[in-house]
Design a protein around this motif. Structure first.
Motif, PDB file in Angstrom:
ATOM      1  N   SER A 264       4.327  71.860  68.767  1.00  0.00           N
ATOM      2  CA  SER A 264       3.300  73.023  68.422  1.00  0.00           C
ATOM      3  C   SER A 264       3.128  72.935  66.794  1.00  0.00           C
ATOM      4  O   SER A 264       1.772  73.871  66.470  1.00  0.00           O
TER       5      SER A 264
ATOM      6  N   CYS B  54      -5.453  78.309  82.929  1.00  0.00           N
ATOM      7  CA  CYS B  54      -5.427  76.728  83.395  1.00  0.00           C
ATOM      8  C   CYS B  54      -6.242  76.148  82.547  1.00  0.00           C
ATOM      9  O   CYS B  54      -6.308  75.336  81.973  1.00  0.00           O
TER      10      CYS B  54
ATOM     11  N   LEU C 284       0.505  70.523  74.680  1.00  0.00           N
ATOM     12  CA  LEU C 284       1.041  71.581  75.760  1.00  0.00           C
ATOM     13  C   LEU C 284       2.512  71.597  75.785  1.00  0.00           C
ATOM     14  O   LEU C 284       3.293  70.524  75.191  1.00  0.00           O
TER      15      LEU C 284
ATOM     16  N   TYR D  69      -0.422  65.114  74.499  1.00  0.00           N
ATOM     17  CA  TYR D  69      -0.686  66.413  75.067  1.00  0.00           C
ATOM     18  C   TYR D  69      -0.119  67.354  74.131  1.00  0.00           C
ATOM     19  O   TYR D  69       1.206  67.441  74.063  1.00  0.00           O
TER      20      TYR D  69
ATOM     21  N   ALA E 270      -6.394  72.783  75.416  1.00  0.00           N
ATOM     22  CA  ALA E 270      -5.624  72.320  74.493  1.00  0.00           C
ATOM     23  C   ALA E 270      -5.097  71.044  74.878  1.00  0.00           C
ATOM     24  O   ALA E 270      -4.486  70.293  73.806  1.00  0.00           O
ATOM     25  N   ARG E 271      -5.397  70.272  75.719  1.00  0.00           N
ATOM     26  CA  ARG E 271      -4.973  68.727  75.888  1.00  0.00           C
ATOM     27  C   ARG E 271      -5.572  67.895  74.864  1.00  0.00           C
ATOM     28  O   ARG E 271      -6.738  67.802  74.787  1.00  0.00           O
TER      29      ARG E 271
ATOM     30  N   ALA F  56      -0.279  67.520  83.471  1.00  0.00           N
ATOM     31  CA  ALA F  56      -1.442  66.761  83.341  1.00  0.00           C
ATOM     32  C   ALA F  56      -1.353  65.312  83.219  1.00  0.00           C
ATOM     33  O   ALA F  56      -2.245  64.769  83.539  1.00  0.00           O
TER      34      ALA F  56
ATOM     35  N   PRO G  26       3.588  71.689  81.578  1.00  0.00           N
ATOM     36  CA  PRO G  26       2.341  71.346  81.786  1.00  0.00           C
ATOM     37  C   PRO G  26       1.903  70.284  81.327  1.00  0.00           C
ATOM     38  O   PRO G  26       0.797  69.433  81.903  1.00  0.00           O
ATOM     39  N   ALA G  27       2.490  69.640  80.200  1.00  0.00           N
ATOM     40  CA  ALA G  27       2.221  68.393  79.738  1.00  0.00           C
ATOM     41  C   ALA G  27       2.384  67.267  80.625  1.00  0.00           C
ATOM     42  O   ALA G  27       1.722  66.393  80.689  1.00  0.00           O
TER      43      ALA G  27
ATOM     44  N   HIS H 219      -7.408  77.025  79.548  1.00  0.00           N
ATOM     45  CA  HIS H 219      -6.743  77.065  78.161  1.00  0.00           C
ATOM     46  C   HIS H 219      -5.812  75.877  78.019  1.00  0.00           C
ATOM     47  O   HIS H 219      -5.810  75.355  76.954  1.00  0.00           O
ATOM     48  N   GLN H 220      -5.152  75.600  79.001  1.00  0.00           N
ATOM     49  CA  GLN H 220      -4.398  74.664  79.038  1.00  0.00           C
ATOM     50  C   GLN H 220      -4.991  73.298  78.943  1.00  0.00           C
ATOM     51  O   GLN H 220      -4.664  72.347  78.396  1.00  0.00           O
ATOM     52  N   HIS H 221      -6.015  73.127  79.779  1.00  0.00           N
ATOM     53  CA  HIS H 221      -6.834  71.778  79.910  1.00  0.00           C
ATOM     54  C   HIS H 221      -7.668  71.603  78.353  1.00  0.00           C
ATOM     55  O   HIS H 221      -7.540  70.403  77.981  1.00  0.00           O
TER      56      HIS H 221
END
Length: 294
Positions: free
Chosen positions: A148, A7, A174, A172, A13-14, A182, A178-179, A9-11
């Motif tokens: 990506s 989680c 992502l 985002y 990457a945003r 978020a 998940p994008a 890591h996703q945040h």
């Protein structure tokens, strides 16, 4: 990787921010026009086009498509209001057409809202006309889900067009789900998102103008105003109204993804020469649109 670290890591990457500078200067170094002027000019251009009597079948079809799409947009604005609506925007041709149509609808929406407010606050039947400030359209919220491996040309066009059209754009880096999660966490007021999906896109066959998201996805209303447009109609609109577009389309790209999964469309190769391509707007067949995508 633990659930918590995934989680986090996703945040991290945003990329979450508005694509506009502190000073009112675009990436091309020019001061952007004010949003009300842009919206009213786009509406005037579209109204002028709708008043034309073209001999061309494609342009007549575009006129019909515009009327349907603008009805869907007006219905969306009536249901949700501009503050609870957003646009999924990646600089591609379809969402570019959708953006122009939405902006052309905003003056009508803003003026109607201002007129309603004026009428409600005045006991007289002769309510005053809304002032320029009262009826000025507000910036449209938008989400850009970054590939990506994005093309620099796409990144540049998204940034420049977001400034030009005053989009309140958040980015985002992502995957899509998940994008969206978020984005809705960051903008909880959003109830519906405009999408430039067309019938011939993957998973577009059975969509309607209004479709809730599927189970297991972030919940909002998906709005598809251009769902029934054909490829040639998208390009006829862009070129007839002289709307600036991403330069990759001039190099034979017909569907924009990332660097590793997108190439110029082989159907546009010049005389079998795979190093030279005709522009995207010369393709005619919907079924050939994604031949350049892996």
């Amino acid at each position: 990787m633990t659930a918590n670290s995934a989680c986090q890591h996703q945040h991290d990457a945003r990329i979450n921010g508005v694509t506009k500078t502190d000073a009112p200067v675009t990436t091309h170094g020019t001061i952007p026009r004010a949003l009300p002027g842009i919206c009213f000019d786009l509406r005037a251009k579209i109204d002028a086009f709708l008043a034309e009597k073209p001999d061309d079948d494609v342009l007549r079809n575009v006129q019909r498509q515009i009327r349907v799409s603008m009805d869907v947009i007006h219905e969306s604005l009536r249901r949700y209001g501009v503050d609870d609506l957003s646009l999924s925007y990646n600089g591609g041709k379809d969402c570019l057409v959708l953006l122009v149509l939405i902006l052309a609808c905003l003056p009508t929406c803003a003026s109607a809202s201002a007129s309603a407010s004026a009428s409600a606050s005045s006991p007289s039947h002769d309510a005053p006309q809304p002032s320029t400030i009262d009826s000025a359209p507000r910036p449209l919220q938008a989400i850009y889900i970054v590939s990506s491996d994005p093309f620099s040309e796409v990144e540049d066009f998204v940034a420049a067009s977001a400034e030009q059209y005053h989009l309140d754009l958040k980015r985002y880096a992502l995957p899509m789900r998940p994008a969206l999660e978020a984005y809705l966490e960051d903008t909880p007021a959003i109830q519906a998102i405009f999408l430039g999906t067309r019938r011939t896109d993957p998973h577009g066959e059975f969509l309607t103008h209004f479709d809730p998201t599927d189970e297991g996805w972030p919940q909002f209303m998906r709005v598809h105003p251009v769902i029934d447009w054909h490829y040639v109609e998208i390009w006829a609109f862009i070129r007839h109204l002289q709307i600036p577009f991403c330069e990759l389309y001039n190099r034979g790209f017909t569907s924009l993804g990332g660097v590793t999964n997108t190439r110029p469309n082989p159907a546009l190769a010049l005389s079998g020469d795979t190093s030279k391509f005709r522009p995207a707007y010369e393709l005619r067949d919907d079924d050939e649109e994604r031949l350049g995508r892996d």
